[in-house]
Design a protein around this motif. Structure first.
Motif, PDB file in Angstrom:
ATOM      1  N   ALA A  74      -8.272 -17.620   5.586  1.00 27.24           N
ATOM      2  CA  ALA A  74      -9.343 -17.238   5.755  1.00 27.24           C
ATOM      3  C   ALA A  74      -9.558 -15.910   6.486  1.00 27.24           C
ATOM      4  N   ALA A  75      -8.422 -15.791   7.469  1.00 28.71           N
ATOM      5  CA  ALA A  75      -8.267 -14.177   8.079  1.00 28.71           C
ATOM      6  C   ALA A  75      -8.254 -13.244   7.199  1.00 28.71           C
ATOM      7  N   SER A  76      -7.392 -13.538   6.145  1.00 30.17           N
ATOM      8  CA  SER A  76      -7.172 -12.370   5.245  1.00 30.17           C
ATOM      9  C   SER A  76      -8.304 -11.979   4.324  1.00 30.17           C
ATOM     10  N   SER A  77      -8.762 -13.109   3.863  1.00 30.82           N
ATOM     11  CA  SER A  77     -10.035 -12.890   2.984  1.00 30.82           C
ATOM     12  C   SER A  77     -11.356 -12.373   3.600  1.00 30.82           C
ATOM     13  N   HIS A  78     -11.480 -12.524   4.871  1.00 32.67           N
ATOM     14  CA  HIS A  78     -12.625 -12.066   5.823  1.00 32.67           C
ATOM     15  C   HIS A  78     -12.222 -10.491   6.311  1.00 32.67           C
ATOM     16  N   ALA A  79     -11.098 -10.000   5.988  1.00 32.90           N
ATOM     17  CA  ALA A  79     -10.638  -8.915   6.716  1.00 32.90           C
ATOM     18  C   ALA A  79     -11.366  -7.667   6.924  1.00 32.90           C
ATOM     19  N   GLY A  80     -12.320  -7.672   5.696  1.00 29.26           N
ATOM     20  CA  GLY A  80     -13.210  -6.537   5.565  1.00 29.26           C
ATOM     21  C   GLY A  80     -12.580  -5.293   4.867  1.00 29.26           C
ATOM     22  N   PHE A  81     -11.558  -5.477   4.488  1.00 27.61           N
ATOM     23  CA  PHE A  81     -10.709  -4.383   3.688  1.00 27.61           C
ATOM     24  C   PHE A  81      -9.959  -4.899   2.497  1.00 27.61           C
ATOM     25  N   GLU A  82      -9.961  -4.283   1.272  1.00 24.61           N
ATOM     26  CA  GLU A  82      -9.536  -4.916   0.072  1.00 24.61           C
ATOM     27  C   GLU A  82      -7.992  -5.292   0.219  1.00 24.61           C
ATOM     28  N   ALA A  83      -7.345  -4.545   0.912  1.00 20.72           N
ATOM     29  CA  ALA A  83      -5.870  -4.649   1.082  1.00 20.72           C
ATOM     30  C   ALA A  83      -5.227  -3.779   2.190  1.00 20.72           C
ATOM     31  N   ILE A  84      -4.043  -4.081   2.532  1.00 21.08           N
ATOM     32  CA  ILE A  84      -3.217  -3.093   3.203  1.00 21.08           C
ATOM     33  C   ILE A  84      -2.627  -2.153   2.194  1.00 21.08           C
ATOM     34  N   ARG A  85      -2.691  -1.085   2.563  1.00 24.54           N
ATOM     35  CA  ARG A  85      -2.240   0.027   1.682  1.00 24.54           C
ATOM     36  C   ARG A  85      -1.293   1.042   2.321  1.00 24.54           C
ATOM     37  N   ILE A  86      -0.290   1.409   1.657  1.00 23.60           N
ATOM     38  CA  ILE A  86       0.771   2.283   2.061  1.00 23.60           C
ATOM     39  C   ILE A  86       0.816   3.533   1.040  1.00 23.60           C
ATOM     40  N   ARG A  87       0.692   4.568   1.171  1.00 17.60           N
ATOM     41  CA  ARG A  87       0.684   5.770   0.579  1.00 17.60           C
ATOM     42  C   ARG A  87      -0.053   5.550  -0.815  1.00 17.60           C
ATOM     43  N   GLY A  88      -1.441   5.278  -0.537  1.00 17.27           N
ATOM     44  CA  GLY A  88      -2.398   5.252  -1.771  1.00 17.27           C
ATOM     45  C   GLY A  88      -2.368   3.799  -2.545  1.00 17.27           C
ATOM     46  N   ARG A  89      -1.336   3.026  -2.037  1.00 15.10           N
ATOM     47  CA  ARG A  89      -1.156   1.944  -2.923  1.00 15.10           C
ATOM     48  C   ARG A  89      -1.506   0.662  -2.228  1.00 15.10           C
ATOM     49  N   ASN A  90      -2.077  -0.536  -2.851  1.00 19.59           N
ATOM     50  CA  ASN A  90      -2.305  -1.671  -2.439  1.00 19.59           C
ATOM     51  C   ASN A  90      -0.878  -2.639  -2.308  1.00 19.59           C
ATOM     52  N   VAL A  91      -0.378  -2.684  -0.938  1.00 14.88           N
ATOM     53  CA  VAL A  91       0.676  -3.426  -0.805  1.00 14.88           C
ATOM     54  C   VAL A  91       0.559  -4.897  -0.334  1.00 14.88           C
ATOM     55  N   PHE A  92      -0.626  -5.326   0.062  1.00 18.37           N
ATOM     56  CA  PHE A  92      -0.607  -6.777   0.362  1.00 18.37           C
ATOM     57  C   PHE A  92      -2.356  -6.861   0.170  1.00 18.37           C
TER      58      PHE A  92
END
Ligand SMILES: [Zn+2]
Ligand SMILES: [Zn+2]
Length: 335
Positions: free
Chosen positions: A266-284
């Motif tokens: 629930a913490a990740s789904s409500h994070a307000g961001f689509e993903a953690i990104r590194i160098r322009g790519r979704n990594v999580f």
């Protein structure tokens, strides 16, 4: 506790942009699992992709394994439950939630390591009188830790107590049921998706909404601590899907995975961001735009995208102007 189908996307120039700083391509893509005719290669690609395998299965199997192998007393310790055992588990779960939700909050909102990249709604987390101590963050942390982690811990203790005393069908043996053992991790998110849709609709029944669910809905903009910020009655209802393990043969790892998906998830789904990104790519994969729409528009998207109950029962909002207008028309005719 839900995720969108998109692994990536780019802003589209639609009028929906007036609501959002960023959104995935609209209409929201459907997860290729309950589609007709079935597309098996798309289904397998999805189940082995970054959103499902990378965003749900891997992280919460890892947390379940760490908790089971290193921070849980032997199952025989649960034959007789006492206060010290419950407090020990509660402190461990507070630590886990704080590390997960607090880590995401620090990453996105304090250190701002990703700026506003893939952030749905750039309004600040609120300072507002409707929250405890006038601050959304303090309020969300209080309800998450004082109520959410407590109910989670009580369910966990109850399940382990039942297994230790032989009251439930568990303990599934990995050597006897290797396929079912692995399949359970895939099935749990789909089962909880169905449970979530129906209990969430129940929570929108006006008397129950006023007593319990309104507390979660004070968060019209979201952060990681908003996910499990609920009234104790809602925690009891929301986490009740875990009781399936009282009738289904399970291993404690399945129970912990199920709990972590519903709490840390629930913490990740409500994070307000689509993903953690590194160098322009979704990594999580993280935030659920599908659920962000529910918080903004209220009478839509009660479920999550794993099972399309919203489409089947005509409560789906795919983020387009047409969908939003349809939901608003429904509100005006029902009020
Ligand atoms: Zn709701
Ligand atoms: Zn929510």
């Amino acid at each position: 506790m839900d995720h969108d189908a998109s692994d990536s996307g780019s802003p589209e120039t639609t009028r929906a942009n007036r609501f959002w700083a960023w959104h995935p391509p609209l209409p929201l893509q459907r997860i290729p699992v309950f589609m007709w005719p079935p597309n098996f290669s798309a289904m397998v690609r999805y189940l082995l992709g970054g959103t499902f395998l990378g965003g749900i299965i891997v992280p919460f199997v890892i947390t379940a394994a760490i908790v089971w192998f290193w921070t849980t007393p032997p199952i025989t310790r649960f034959i007789t439950v006492d206060g010290s055992l419950v407090i020990q588990l509660w402190i461990r779960n507070v630590g886990l939630m704080t590390l997960f939700a607090g880590g995401l909050h620090l990453f996105f909102y304090v250190a701002r390591l990703q700026g506003d990249d893939r952030r749905f709604d750039t309004r600040d987390i609120r300072i507002n009188r409707r929250f405890l101590a006038g601050r959304q963050l303090i309020d969300n942390m209080f309800w998450t830790l004082a109520s959410g982690v407590t109910v989670w811990t009580l369910y966990e203790t109850f399940l382990f107590w039942g297994i230790a005393n032989g009251y439930f069908p568990g303990f599934m043996n990995w050597h006897e049921h290797p396929v079912l053992f692995v399949a359970m991790f895939v099935l749990i998110p789909f089962f909880t998706s169905m449970h979530f849709y129906f209990v969430h609709r129940l929570l929108h029944w006006p008397p129950l909404y006023r007593v319990a669910h309104a507390l979660h809905h004070r968060n019209d903009n979201l952060g990681p601590w908003s996910g499990l910020s609920m009234h104790p009655v809602e925690h009891l209802i929301y986490l009740s899907s875990i009781l399936v393990h009282t009738v289904v043969l399970s291993h404690p790892l399945h129970i912990l995975f199920h709990l972590h998906w519903n709490t840390l998830g629930a913490a990740s789904s409500h994070a307000g961001f689509e993903a953690i990104r590194i160098r322009g790519r979704n990594v999580f994969a993280l935030g659920s735009f599908h659920h962000q729409l529910h918080h903004r528009f209220f009478n839509c998207n009660y479920g999550n995208p794993f099972m399309p109950w919203d489409r089947w029962l005509n409560t789906d909002n795919d983020g387009t102007d047409e969908s939003i207008a349809r939901m608003r028309a429904r509100t005006s005719t029902s009020s």
